[in-house]
Write a protein that holds these residues in place. Structure first.
Motif, PDB file in Angstrom:
ATOM      1  N   UNK A  94       0.801  -1.186  -0.004  1.00 40.97           N
ATOM      2  CA  UNK A  94       0.039   0.152   0.134  1.00 40.97           C
ATOM      3  C   UNK A  94       0.668   1.293   0.082  1.00 40.97           C
ATOM      4  N   UNK A  95       0.754   2.010  -0.982  1.00 40.44           N
ATOM      5  CA  UNK A  95       1.451   3.352  -1.172  1.00 40.44           C
ATOM      6  C   UNK A  95       0.837   4.379  -0.035  1.00 40.44           C
ATOM      7  N   UNK A  96       1.804   5.112   0.697  1.00 39.51           N
ATOM      8  CA  UNK A  96       1.495   5.926   1.737  1.00 39.51           C
ATOM      9  C   UNK A  96       1.786   7.410   1.316  1.00 39.51           C
ATOM     10  N   UNK A  97       0.932   8.308   1.123  1.00 39.93           N
ATOM     11  CA  UNK A  97       1.246   9.412   0.930  1.00 39.93           C
ATOM     12  C   UNK A  97       1.952  10.382   2.162  1.00 39.93           C
ATOM     13  N   UNK A  98       2.805  11.384   1.726  1.00 38.69           N
ATOM     14  CA  UNK A  98       3.458  12.073   3.002  1.00 38.69           C
ATOM     15  C   UNK A  98       2.936  13.187   2.785  1.00 38.69           C
ATOM     16  N   UNK A  99       2.458  13.825   4.082  1.00 39.95           N
ATOM     17  CA  UNK A  99       1.651  15.025   4.285  1.00 39.95           C
ATOM     18  C   UNK A  99       2.856  16.129   4.530  1.00 39.95           C
ATOM     19  N   UNK A 100       2.496  17.129   3.942  1.00 40.90           N
ATOM     20  CA  UNK A 100       3.519  18.346   4.106  1.00 40.90           C
ATOM     21  C   UNK A 100       2.831  19.192   4.937  1.00 40.90           C
ATOM     22  N   UNK A 101       3.865  19.503   6.163  1.00 42.33           N
ATOM     23  CA  UNK A 101       3.276  20.670   7.208  1.00 42.33           C
ATOM     24  C   UNK A 101       4.087  21.791   7.382  1.00 42.33           C
TER      25      UNK A 101
END
Length: 101
Positions: A94-101
């Motif tokens: 499962x590909x997991x997106x990286x959130x940019x904060x």
């Protein structure tokens, strides 16, 4: 028997001379079991030799990844039994997106 570990796993077994009613397939946790019984046909007085065995057989195979038991399918054609075992969703990458904060 052979196992492929891409999107689906499949197992094939030569079952020449058997009827589909004589084959039993069980999936329990990570173990696939194929069993059956080949009945002896004819008598020894017929005067010929056969190399085909008869009697009960059972093969168990530990599966390398979890499978979805609700989607398992089996087919039997021309003496070849094929069991298709789709991988369970949790076993697929499962590909997991990286959130940019």
């Amino acid at each position: 028997m052979s196992i492929k570990t891409k999107i689906n796993s499949s197992s094939s077994r030569s079952c020449h001379g058997l009827k589909k009613e004589e084959i039993e397939i069980l999936l329990h946790d990570a173990t696939l079991t194929i069993s059956g019984e080949r009945k002896h046909e004819g008598s020894s007085e017929q005067g010929f030799f056969t190399e085909r065995f008869y009697g009960k057989f059972q093969r168990s195979l530990t599966l390398p990844t979890p499978v979805d038991p609700g989607k398992v399918k089996a087919s039997y054609r021309d003496g070849l039994l094929q069991v298709v075992l789709p991988k369970a969703e949790e076993a697929k990458p499962k590909q997991i997106e990286v959130d940019l904060k």
